[in-house]
Each structure stands twice: as structure tokens, then as C-alpha cells.
Design a protein around this motif. Structure first.
Motif, PDB file in Angstrom:
ATOM      1  N   GLN B 333      30.692  43.118  58.651  1.00 21.64           N
ATOM      2  CA  GLN B 333      30.331  41.708  58.641  1.00 21.64           C
ATOM      3  C   GLN B 333      29.595  41.466  57.328  1.00 21.64           C
ATOM      4  OE1 GLN B 333      27.591  40.577  61.688  1.00 21.64           O
ATOM      5  NE2 GLN B 333      27.998  38.411  61.450  1.00 21.64           N
ATOM      6  N   TRP B 334      30.213  40.751  56.403  1.00 23.14           N
ATOM      7  CA  TRP B 334      29.612  40.580  55.068  1.00 23.14           C
ATOM      8  C   TRP B 334      30.026  39.257  54.465  1.00 23.14           C
ATOM      9  CZ3 TRP B 334      32.816  40.403  50.643  1.00 23.14           C
ATOM     10  CH2 TRP B 334      34.170  40.674  50.911  1.00 23.14           C
ATOM     11  N   CYS B 335      29.311  38.879  53.430  1.00 21.41           N
ATOM     12  CA  CYS B 335      29.643  37.632  52.752  1.00 21.41           C
ATOM     13  C   CYS B 335      29.394  37.804  51.253  1.00 21.41           C
ATOM     14  CB  CYS B 335      28.796  36.478  53.285  1.00 21.41           C
ATOM     15  SG  CYS B 335      29.184  34.897  52.523  1.00 21.41           S
ATOM     16  N   TRP B 336      30.386  37.385  50.486  1.00 23.46           N
ATOM     17  CA  TRP B 336      30.267  37.402  49.017  1.00 23.46           C
ATOM     18  C   TRP B 336      29.525  36.134  48.609  1.00 23.46           C
ATOM     19  CZ3 TRP B 336      32.212  40.934  45.347  1.00 23.46           C
ATOM     20  CH2 TRP B 336      32.200  40.519  44.009  1.00 23.46           C
ATOM     21  N   LEU B 337      28.437  36.285  47.859  1.00 21.93           N
ATOM     22  CA  LEU B 337      27.641  35.130  47.465  1.00 21.93           C
ATOM     23  C   LEU B 337      27.851  34.828  45.979  1.00 21.93           C
ATOM     24  CD1 LEU B 337      24.217  36.091  49.102  1.00 21.93           C
ATOM     25  CD2 LEU B 337      25.982  34.583  50.044  1.00 21.93           C
ATOM     26  N   ALA B 338      28.000  33.552  45.694  1.00 26.25           N
ATOM     27  CA  ALA B 338      27.951  33.125  44.296  1.00 26.25           C
ATOM     28  C   ALA B 338      26.507  32.768  44.013  1.00 26.25           C
ATOM     29  CB  ALA B 338      28.837  31.909  44.078  1.00 26.25           C
ATOM     30  N   VAL B 339      25.933  33.299  42.952  1.00 20.91           N
ATOM     31  CA  VAL B 339      24.558  32.932  42.608  1.00 20.91           C
ATOM     32  C   VAL B 339      24.578  32.321  41.198  1.00 20.91           C
ATOM     33  CG1 VAL B 339      23.567  34.694  44.091  1.00 20.91           C
ATOM     34  CG2 VAL B 339      24.034  35.231  41.705  1.00 20.91           C
ATOM     35  N   GLY B 340      23.405  31.949  40.710  1.00 22.16           N
ATOM     36  CA  GLY B 340      23.332  31.357  39.370  1.00 22.16           C
ATOM     37  C   GLY B 340      24.136  30.073  39.289  1.00 22.16           C
ATOM     38  N   SER B 341      24.764  29.859  38.155  1.00 16.40           N
ATOM     39  CA  SER B 341      25.453  28.578  37.955  1.00 16.40           C
ATOM     40  C   SER B 341      26.631  28.423  38.903  1.00 16.40           C
ATOM     41  CB  SER B 341      25.929  28.471  36.509  1.00 16.40           C
ATOM     42  OG  SER B 341      26.957  29.407  36.276  1.00 16.40           O
ATOM     43  N   GLU B 342      27.263  29.529  39.223  1.00 11.78           N
ATOM     44  CA  GLU B 342      28.378  29.456  40.160  1.00 11.78           C
ATOM     45  C   GLU B 342      27.863  28.993  41.515  1.00 11.78           C
ATOM     46  OE1 GLU B 342      30.490  33.130  40.187  1.00 11.78           O
ATOM     47  OE2 GLU B 342      32.086  32.335  41.459  1.00 11.78           O
ATOM     48  N   GLY B 343      26.669  29.471  41.866  1.00 14.27           N
ATOM     49  CA  GLY B 343      26.049  29.057  43.120  1.00 14.27           C
ATOM     50  C   GLY B 343      25.711  27.576  43.114  1.00 14.27           C
ATOM     51  N   ARG B 344      25.415  27.051  41.947  1.00 16.34           N
ATOM     52  CA  ARG B 344      25.060  25.637  41.862  1.00 16.34           C
ATOM     53  C   ARG B 344      26.295  24.759  41.666  1.00 16.34           C
ATOM     54  NH1 ARG B 344      21.166  28.125  38.588  1.00 16.34           N
ATOM     55  NH2 ARG B 344      22.329  27.559  36.733  1.00 16.34           N
ATOM     56  N   ARG B 345      27.459  25.364  41.674  1.00 10.86           N
ATOM     57  CA  ARG B 345      28.714  24.660  41.418  1.00 10.86           C
ATOM     58  C   ARG B 345      28.675  23.959  40.065  1.00 10.86           C
ATOM     59  NH1 ARG B 345      29.108  20.737  45.255  1.00 10.86           N
ATOM     60  NH2 ARG B 345      27.304  21.402  46.433  1.00 10.86           N
ATOM     61  N   GLU B 346      28.180  24.685  39.057  1.00  5.03           N
ATOM     62  CA  GLU B 346      28.079  24.105  37.719  1.00  5.03           C
ATOM     63  C   GLU B 346      28.703  25.011  36.688  1.00  5.03           C
ATOM     64  OE1 GLU B 346      23.919  23.666  37.596  1.00  5.03           O
ATOM     65  OE2 GLU B 346      23.989  22.019  39.015  1.00  5.03           O
ATOM     66  N   GLN B 347      29.766  25.672  37.066  1.00  2.00           N
ATOM     67  CA  GLN B 347      30.375  26.583  36.115  1.00  2.00           C
ATOM     68  C   GLN B 347      30.995  25.833  34.965  1.00  2.00           C
ATOM     69  OE1 GLN B 347      32.657  28.939  38.938  1.00  2.00           O
ATOM     70  NE2 GLN B 347      32.181  30.676  37.611  1.00  2.00           N
ATOM     71  N   THR B 348      30.772  26.337  33.790  1.00  2.00           N
ATOM     72  CA  THR B 348      31.530  25.854  32.655  1.00  2.00           C
ATOM     73  C   THR B 348      32.566  26.920  32.378  1.00  2.00           C
ATOM     74  OG1 THR B 348      29.895  26.819  31.190  1.00  2.00           O
ATOM     75  CG2 THR B 348      29.658  24.503  31.721  1.00  2.00           C
ATOM     76  N   VAL B 349      33.346  26.715  31.335  1.00  5.98           N
ATOM     77  CA  VAL B 349      34.449  27.639  31.115  1.00  5.98           C
ATOM     78  C   VAL B 349      33.940  29.041  30.783  1.00  5.98           C
ATOM     79  CG1 VAL B 349      36.502  28.058  29.768  1.00  5.98           C
ATOM     80  CG2 VAL B 349      35.838  25.740  30.338  1.00  5.98           C
ATOM     81  N   ALA B 350      32.844  29.074  30.075  1.00  5.42           N
ATOM     82  CA  ALA B 350      32.399  30.363  29.536  1.00  5.42           C
ATOM     83  C   ALA B 350      31.403  31.068  30.441  1.00  5.42           C
ATOM     84  CB  ALA B 350      31.764  30.141  28.173  1.00  5.42           C
ATOM     85  N   THR B 351      31.412  30.725  31.721  1.00  3.77           N
ATOM     86  CA  THR B 351      30.406  31.303  32.587  1.00  3.77           C
ATOM     87  C   THR B 351      30.719  32.755  32.910  1.00  3.77           C
ATOM     88  OG1 THR B 351      30.404  29.141  33.584  1.00  3.77           O
ATOM     89  CG2 THR B 351      29.078  30.816  34.648  1.00  3.77           C
ATOM     90  N   ASP B 352      29.698  33.593  32.837  1.00  2.00           N
ATOM     91  CA  ASP B 352      29.951  34.973  33.233  1.00  2.00           C
ATOM     92  C   ASP B 352      29.698  35.128  34.733  1.00  2.00           C
ATOM     93  OD1 ASP B 352      27.275  34.764  33.269  1.00  2.00           O
ATOM     94  OD2 ASP B 352      26.873  36.264  31.733  1.00  2.00           O
ATOM     95  N   GLN B 353      29.965  36.333  35.197  1.00  2.00           N
ATOM     96  CA  GLN B 353      29.869  36.568  36.644  1.00  2.00           C
ATOM     97  C   GLN B 353      28.415  36.601  37.094  1.00  2.00           C
ATOM     98  OE1 GLN B 353      32.057  39.816  38.317  1.00  2.00           O
ATOM     99  NE2 GLN B 353      33.369  39.931  36.501  1.00  2.00           N
ATOM    100  N   ASP B 354      28.140  35.963  38.199  1.00  2.00           N
ATOM    101  CA  ASP B 354      26.841  36.076  38.868  1.00  2.00           C
ATOM    102  C   ASP B 354      27.179  36.130  40.346  1.00  2.00           C
ATOM    103  OD1 ASP B 354      24.974  36.020  36.806  1.00  2.00           O
ATOM    104  OD2 ASP B 354      25.004  33.833  36.689  1.00  2.00           O
ATOM    105  N   ASN B 355      27.108  37.306  40.943  1.00  2.00           N
ATOM    106  CA  ASN B 355      27.431  37.335  42.365  1.00  2.00           C
ATOM    107  C   ASN B 355      26.660  38.427  43.085  1.00  2.00           C
ATOM    108  OD1 ASN B 355      29.047  39.615  41.516  1.00  2.00           O
ATOM    109  ND2 ASN B 355      30.592  38.112  40.905  1.00  2.00           N
ATOM    110  N   ALA B 356      26.719  38.371  44.387  1.00  2.00           N
ATOM    111  CA  ALA B 356      25.980  39.326  45.218  1.00  2.00           C
ATOM    112  C   ALA B 356      26.683  39.426  46.571  1.00  2.00           C
ATOM    113  CB  ALA B 356      24.543  38.854  45.392  1.00  2.00           C
ATOM    114  N   ILE B 357      26.241  40.382  47.365  1.00  2.00           N
ATOM    115  CA  ILE B 357      26.813  40.525  48.714  1.00  2.00           C
ATOM    116  C   ILE B 357      25.680  40.588  49.723  1.00  2.00           C
ATOM    117  CG2 ILE B 357      27.921  42.209  50.267  1.00  2.00           C
ATOM    118  CD1 ILE B 357      29.956  42.767  48.152  1.00  2.00           C
ATOM    119  N   VAL B 358      25.835  39.910  50.820  1.00  2.00           N
ATOM    120  CA  VAL B 358      24.920  40.078  51.952  1.00  2.00           C
ATOM    121  C   VAL B 358      25.754  40.604  53.122  1.00  2.00           C
ATOM    122  CG1 VAL B 358      25.194  37.638  52.578  1.00  2.00           C
ATOM    123  CG2 VAL B 358      23.265  38.948  53.498  1.00  2.00           C
TER     124      VAL B 358
END
Lengths: 239, 611
Positions: B333-358
Motif C-alpha cells: 500500500q503506497w503512494c507516489w508523491l509529487a513535491v516541490g513545484s510539481e506538488g504545487r502544479r506549477e511545473q515549467t518545462v525545465a523542472t527537475d524531478q521532485d518526488n517521494a513515496i509514502v
């Protein structure tokens, strides 16, 4: 113009010495500045011109006196509203009625004006080392020089540049003659004419146009401008 | 205007005369020395940008109001169309007039406002022009070359050539001689027709089965010419040359691909992509789509939302493709989390990865579950990197054991940060508190969010530190109408621009218990709860979006200039940087205004939440 006789030199010195000390000092300063004036080879764009007009008690250049003086500086091809001079000379008696009608300077104003000595010194200070330009310069030049000589005892003063002679050279093929005609020719706004400052303003605008076109006519320095004007005057006399 | 002020002007102007054809004000001459008031005649205003037609000014109008107000050289040329008389007001008096006459100041501001409208138009025009170019076939063929050419020597065996093609994920390979001159092409169609069906052995040199005399075109030929050539020769691909050297391979697919990038198409092609190279092409489509949207005038907010949602879809599809290889993860039972700008739904084209797992599991099984998830996460991170989302320099990625925690562990970590808000803790909070579920069991993320909002909002010390942190960054405004730039004479639009808004919005959200992660939403909701003037809220959001738009433009411009591959390498370093003085006069003003709004938002935060 230099004094022609020894008597004139003495008379001029007597007049100067009778002036208040403060006025004498101011005249000395004007004279020094005048002697240090820029050479005739100065490019037009850097030179300061003064467009000058006089209103007099009548049309006789040898006897009529100055009522008012209007003058504006023209520098770098622009007419300087912020560099202007106007004065009305206090008269010993007001001029004849028909003349008052021409110039619309009432007897009251004529009698009320500035002390002539003060007015003329201020005017010389305003002119400084600039070159003087007038329309029909001979008349203004004669009256102005006479008054300056008689009231201030100052002789040496350079010639005025006559715009009336220059304009036909710069704008050939027209039959314009009077200041009004030239103003109309260039579509300049008619200003309140027959006041010294208004005529000086019209003169200044025409001068500005001439200066703007001058490089195209090969006129680049004050000397070129003077030469062109003299050649034109000579032609004019022959005509 | 007041009589006093008119007299002020009258006493200070000069009259100037400009014969027909004279250039009165030239941007090349620097800041204009005068304000010109036309007394007679007409003046043509030439705009360097063809988007705006030239305009003509007549008697009573003055110029260059905007350039003088901005104390800059301006961008427009003023030229006499006939003999013109102008009154000239020296610049120092112009400035004084603005100070002393409210009417005149108002006039200047209005002139500027019109300019703002025009400039936004210009910005859109710039991009729609690019989009139009993109969609016509008049573009040089070189623009369609997306990667270095894949080629094989003529004596290479068919097997090796195919191996090479598979590795590179291409369907066409160029065949070259010893001097690297192209002598033919070999495609998958050729494979079927000339190798498989006739039963030719794979050890045959590729030269024997290739298509000879390939079409060679110069890279400056247009796409249209290329299409015509393909049609007349019956080929489906051509080789692009630059002064005798092979620079790329263009296929029919490339020529048509640009016309099929709509949001729906891209989403669809993501969903049906069957492998990594397929997804890779989708990434390129996302870029093209972003460009088109910008051209059509999409604002920064819907734009970043679109990019984010496409990237979400892409990531989800990637996981679907990837998960079958990791059967042991499926039972957890797990969930992939978007954090940082991806988490804020503000990705621009040049965004790098920011993610985590709970994840959630029995206490005894945590270590084991983490191992299994990490294995998957590392593969996912690598695949995402391959798709063009650069690896996170700070290692904020699910493949990092520190970012792959159980629900209890995350709570413990967050609680530590809140209890002891050290700089490191705040840095962590800034990144992880903007989490959002992306794939897997969303309830896990919801539980964590609920707990966080309830905990952070009541801890005064933490909030105070969070606010102080948000106030730390100073907008790069210099003295009087300048910018504070760094050594490279640029401004980092992220660090000194958007981040100020993002940090302030987060502080608001955590203080007020706003579950929203999106910055503009946070600013709006917080503003309304605190009864902030609706116009001020709008100004903050607009300023934030303007900065985002500049970032997007810089990034897309960079991608275009250097090609996708080249741009990827320098994403981190260059693409958030902007030389403010390279912007036009108006954008410079808007940028200054945006920075002023950043300061205003900081002050609002300080006053409403800081104490």
C-alpha cells in the motif's frame, strides 16, 4: 564700427566716465567677454545667436529713439523661450500719436519704462558674445549703435547679420520681402506683430529654419554665414 | 492643467524646427533630452516590432512620453513626415512637471497603460508567429532535425545495424562510407522487404540491402521542398546535410508531427505509448504544445497547469509500463508523491524531478517494504531522467531512502521539523509540505495532509520561523528604476522572483490551514480569509504569473536556441536566469512592478501572520 574722429573718442570717454561706477564695471565685463568671444570658425550648432528687434519712435534711423527691445537666443537650432530679453525704455517724452498706434505702446508705458542706461546695459549683457541677427538689420543696427554710443559711450560693436538678406539666398525663387511675408511663407503662427519681442520671436524662428538648412547650402560656421550674408547684400545692392 | 503649470512649461520650452525626414528621436541616441510637443506638422512613430503599425502624431501631441517617464531610451523612432515645429521641454523640467502637476502625471501613467496593453499583444504576437512558422511548411528543414543522425558504416552487418537502431530507438539508419559520406539508408520497412522475407542472413553487410542514392537535402531547404522531394522519389526519409556533412535524418513522420500536437492528442499518445522512446516523443510534443498554447495567449496559470497535468499523465503511464517489472511492489500500500513545484502544479518545462513515496505496512515489515519500493523508485527516477526530467540535484527523489518513508516516519519527520524549525528543517518543509499524490493510494496522502494541517497551524514558533524565512529573500530591485543583478548581470527569476511568492503563499496556507498546494490558489484563498482588498490579491497573482511567464519564455527560448538535447544540459544553470535589461522598456517596467508586488505580499504576510 570704430570712432572716426579724435573728438568722438573723447566724447565717448566723457560719457562713460559720467556713468555710475557699477554700470562702468558691468560694461567692462561685457567688453571682456566680447573680446574673448568664440572665433568665426565655430560650428553653427555650437554658436549662440540673438535674434533682436527694436521698436522706435519713428522710421528715421538717424533721429528716432528706441522705445523697446526684444531679443531671444537661438542655440543648437532651437529658439530658447527660457533665454529671452524684453524691455521698454523710459522716454523723456512720449512719441507722436500715429507712432503709438503702430507699436501699441501707450504713452503711459513709454514714460514708465526702464531707465535707458540700465535697459541698454542689460541688453548688452544679454547679448554677451553672441552674434546678433535682425530682419532688415541696417535699421536696427544703426539705431542701436547710436543709442549705445550716445548713452553708454561704447563704440565698437559688431555688425548685425541681416536675415532679410540671407533668406532669399537660402530659399531662392520667392518674392517674399517683408517679415510678415516670410512668416506666412513658412506657415509660422502669426504672433502679435509690431511688438519688439514678437518680431524678435518671428525673426528667431526664421533664423532657426535658416540654420537648419544651412549645412545643405555648405554653411557650417559663423564665418560661412557672415560671408553668405555679405555676398547676398552685395547682390541685393546691385539688383 | 493648472495655469501655473502651463506657465512653468511656457517659460522653459524651446522651439525647434525639423525639416521633413528628420529623425527627431532615435532610440540609438540614448535617453531623449527633451519632451517634444508638436506645434505644427506631423510626426511618424516607427515601431521596431512589426506587430504594431506605425502611428502618426499631430499638433498638440507630445512624445516620447513613455520613454521619458521610464527614463530609458525607448524603442521607437520619431520622424518628421513634413516640416515640423516642436516645443522642446528639457528632460529635467519634464520630471519636475510630473512631480508638480497631478494632471500631467496622470497623463503619463495613462500613456504607459496603453503601452502595457500593446506589449502584451506583442508578447502573444511573438509566439503566434513562432507557432505559425511551426505549422507552415516554410520552416527550414534543419528545425525538424531533433537529434544527431544515427548511422552505420557500409560494411556493418545487418544484425549490428539493427542492434544499433534498437538501442537508439529509431526506425531509420543512414549508411555511410569511410569518409562518412552518406551512401544509403536502411529502414525497418527495408528489413521486412529485403532481409526477412527473402531470407537474407543477418550477417550480410548493410550496404547490400540498403536503399541506395538517398535523398540529400541542404539543411536550409524548406520542409515543403523536402516533402515534394519525398513524394517525387517515393522515399519516406531524407538525409539533411550541412556543407557536405550529415547532420540529421528527417522522416515523413517528423514533417507531419508538428501539426498534431493538441492537448487531447498528446494525452492520447501518452496513454497509448508502449515504451520509453514512445514516451520520449510525447515529451517533445508537450514542449511543442506548450509553445502553441503560449502563442495562443494562454496565461501562465492554465499553462503551468497543463504542463503539470500532461507530466502527471506521462508519469502515470510510465509507472504502468514499469510496474510489471516489479511484481513485489504490487502488493504494497503506497503512494507516489509529487513535491516541490510539481506538488504545487506549477511545473515549467525545465523542472527537475521532485518526488517521494509514502507507504503503510506493519512495523516489522517497514525495512523490507522500503527495499522493494526503492528498487522500483530508482528505476522510475532513471526512466524519468531519460524522459527529460533531470535528476534532482538535491536528491529529493523517491529513490533516495530518505524520501521513501512510511506514514509514521513522515509524520515523525514533519513533527521534528515543526518542533525545531532549524534552517534545514525549513528547507525540508519548503519542499515536502507542498506534496500531492500522483500515483497509487491517494488516501495515504490525504491522511498525511490532514495531520499536517492540524499540526503546523497551531505551532506558533514554527509559523514565525516560516514567515521569517519567507521574508528573507529580497526582490532584486535596485535604487531608482534599476535591478539588482548578480555577477553575470542576470536575475535568477526563481530564487529572487517566483520563490518569494511561493514561500509566502505556503506560510499563509500552513498558518490558515489551507489544504491547497497551488501558489495562486493559496494567495487567493488566504487573501479572502484575511479580507485583503480583491485588487491587491489580483495584483499579487498577476505579478506571480508574469514572472512565471518570463520563466517559461526563457525556458522555451533556450530549448529552441540550443535544441532539446543541448538545452537539457544547462537547464538548471541558465534557464531561470534573465538579463532584465535585455527586456524591452515596458517589460522592464512590468518586471519592476512584479517585484514590488512581491515586496507588498511579504509585507502583508508579515503584518497578518507574522505576529
Amino acid at each position: 564700427m570704430l570712432p572716426s574722429t579724435f573728438g568722438e573718442v573723447l566724447r565717448a570717454r566723457r560719457i562713460r566716465r559720467a556713468l555710475p561706477a557699477e554700470v562702468q564695471e558691468r560694461l567692462r565685463r561685457v567688453r571682456r567677454g566680447f573680446l574673448d568671444r568664440p572665433s568665426l570658425d565655430q560650428p553653427l550648432a555650437l554658436a549662440r545667436f540673438v535674434a533682436l528687434d527694436l521698436e522706435t519712435t519713428g522710421p528715421r534711423m538717424l533721429v528716432d529713439r528706441i522705445i523697446s527691445i526684444g531679443a531671444l537666443a537661438v542655440t543648437d537650432g532651437t529658439v530658447r523661450h527660457d533665454d529671452a530679453f524684453e524691455t521698454t525704455l523710459r522716454q523723456d517724452r512720449s512719441s507722436e500719436v500715429d507712432n503709438i498706434l503702430v507699436h501699441q505702446i501707450g504713452g503711459q508705458a513709454q514714460l514708465g519704462g526702464t531707465d535707458p542706461v540700465e535697459a541698454l546695459v542689460s541688453c548688452l549683457e544679454f547679448i554677451g558674445d553672441s552674434r546678433i541677427v535682425a530682419f532688415r538689420a541696417e535699421f536696427d543696427q544703426t539705431v542701436f549703435r547710436r543709442e549705445v554710443r550716445l548713452r553708454l559711450g561704447v563704440h565698437a560693436w559688431p555688425r548685425f547679420i541681416d536675415l532679410a538678406a540671407l533668406l532669399p539666398a537660402m530659399v531662392p525663387g520667392t518674392s517674399n520681402d517683408t517679415l510678415d511675408e516670410w512668416v506666412a511663407h513658412f506657415g509660422l503662427p502669426p504672433v502679435g506683430r509690431h511688438q519688439a519681442i514678437a518680431d524678435a520671436y518671428a525673426t528667431a524662428q526664421l533664423l532657426m529654419i535658416v540654420l537648419q538648412d544651412a549645412p545643405r547650402a555648405g554653411i557650417e560656421t559663423s564665418r560661412d554665414l557672415r560671408d553668405a550674408e555679405q555676398a547676398q547684400r552685395w547682390l541685393g545692392r546691385r539688383r | 492643467m493648472d495655469r501655473k503649470d502651463l506657465e512653468f512649461v511656457a517659460a522653459r520650452v524651446r522651439l525647434g524646427y525639423f525639416p521633413v525626414g528628420t529623425v527627431i528621436v532615435d532610440p540609438a541616441g540614448g535617453i531623449s533630452d527633451f519632451l517634444y510637443i508638436i506645434q505644427r506638422g506631423h510626426v511618424r512613430v516607427r515601431n521596431p516590432n512589426a506587430a504594431l503599425d506605425d502611428e502618426v502624431r499631430g499638433t498638440g501631441e507630445c512624445f516620447p512620453v513613455i520613454a521619458l517617464s521610464a527614463a530609458s531610451a525607448g524603442s521607437r523612432t520619431f520622424e518628421a513626415t513634413e516640416d515640423v515645429f516642436c516645443l522642446l521641454l528639457p528632460r529635467e523640467h519634464f520630471d519636475e512637471l510630473r512631480r508638480r502637476s497631478p494632471e500631467f502625471a496622470q497623463f503619463c501613467t495613462e500613456a504607459l497603460a496603453t503601452m502595457v496593453q500593446l506589449s502584451l499583444g506583442q508578447l502573444l504576437h511573438h509566439f503566434s508567429q513562432r507557432a505559425a512558422e511551426q505549422q507552415t511548411l516554410l520552416e527550414p528543414i534543419s528545425a525538424l532535425v531533433r537529434r544527431d543522425p544515427i548511422y552505420a558504416r557500409a560494411d556493418t552487418s545487418v544484425r549490428d545495424a539493427l542492434e544499433h537502431m534498437r538501442r537508439e530507438g529509431v526506425r531509420t539508419i543512414a549508411v555511410v562510407d569511410d569518409a562518412r559520406r552518406p551512401v544509403g539508408v536502411f529502414t525497418l520497412v527495408d528489413l521486412v522487404e529485403r532481409v526477412v522475407l527473402p531470407g537474407v542472413p543477418l550477417s550480410t553487410p548493410v550496404a547490400d540491402v540498403m536503399t541506395r542514392d538517398p535523398i540529400l537535402v541542404d539543411e536550409l531547404s524548406t520542409a515543403q521542398e523536402a516533402l515534394a522531394l519525398m513524394a517525387s522519389r517515393g522515399f519516406h526519409q531524407l538525409l539533411v546535410m550541412r556543407s557536405g556533412e550529415l547532420t540529421g535524418i528527417v522522416t515523413e513522420r517528423d514533417l507531419f508531427s508538428l501539426q498534431r500536437v493538441t492537448m487531447r492528442n498528446v494525452t492520447q499518445s501518452i496513454r497509448v505509448a508502449r515504451d520509453l522512446p514512445g514516451l520520449r516523443r510525447c515529451v517533445e510534443d508537450i514542449e511543442a504544445l506548450t509553445h502553441n498554447l503560449l502563442a495562443q495567449g494562454a496565461a501562465a496559470e492554465p499553462l503551468t497547469h497543463t504542463i503539470t497535468s500532461l507530466n502527471d499523465t506521462l508519469t502515470q503511464r510510465l509507472f504502468e509500463l514499469l510496474l510489471p517489472e516489479f511484481p513485489s511492489v504490487g502488493q504494497l500500500q503506497w503512494c507516489w508523491l509529487a513535491v516541490g513545484s510539481e506538488g504545487r502544479r506549477e511545473q515549467t518545462v525545465a523542472t527537475d524531478q521532485d518526488n517521494a513515496i509514502v507507504f503503510r505496512c506493519a512495523r516489522a515489515e517497514v525495512a523490507d517494504a522500503r527495499e522493494r519500493l526503492l528498487e522500483f523508485a530508482r528505476a522510475a527516477n532513471a526512466a524519468l531522467a531519460e524522459l527529460g526530467f533531470p535528476l534532482c540535484v538535491g536528491n529529493i527523489m523517491a529513490g533516495n531512502p530518505e524520501c521513501c518513508l512510511s506514514l509514521e516516519e513522515w509524520r515523525g519527520r514533519f513533527a521534528d521539523w515543526i518542533r525545531e524549525p532549524t534552517p534545514t528543517a525549513l528547507l525540508g518543509a519548503n519542499i515536502f509540505f507542498d506534496f500531492r499524490p500522483l500515483f497509487g493510494d491517494q488516501l495515504l496522502a490525504g491522511e498525511l495532509r490532514e495531520w499536517l494541517d492540524a499540526t503546523a497551524g497551531v505551532n506558533k514558533l514554527f509559523l514565525r520561523m516560516l514567515v521569517a524565512n519567507a521574508l528573507q529573500a529580497e526582490p532584486p530591485l535596485g535604487w531608482i528604476r534599476t535591478f539588482r543583478t548578480d555577477a553575470g548581470e542576470t536575475i535568477d527569476l526563481k530564487t529572487h522572483g517566483t520563490r518569494i511568492f511561493v514561500d509566502a503563499a505556503r506560510a499563509f496556507a500552513l498558518a490558515l490551514g489551507i489544504t491547497e498546494t497551488n501558489t495562486s490558489q493559496r494567495i487567493r484563498v488566504a487573501g479572502r480569509r484575511l479580507n485583503r482588498d480583491e485588487r491587491d490579491i489580483g495584483a499579487s497573482v498577476d505579478a506571480y504569473h508574469f514572472l512565471q511567464l518570463l520563466r517559461l519564455r526563457a525556458q522555451l527560448g533556450g530549448l529552441e536556441a540550443g535544441g532539446v538535447e543541448a538545452a537539457r544540459d544547462k537547464l538548471h544553470r541558465a534557464l531561470n536566469r534573465l538579463d532584465p535589461y535585455a527586456l524591452n522598456e515596458l517589460e522592464q517596467r512590468m518586471l519592476r512592478e512584479a517585484f514590488r508586488q512581491a515586496r507588498a505580499l511579504q509585507m502583508h504576510l508579515d503584518q497578518s501572520v507574522g505576529h
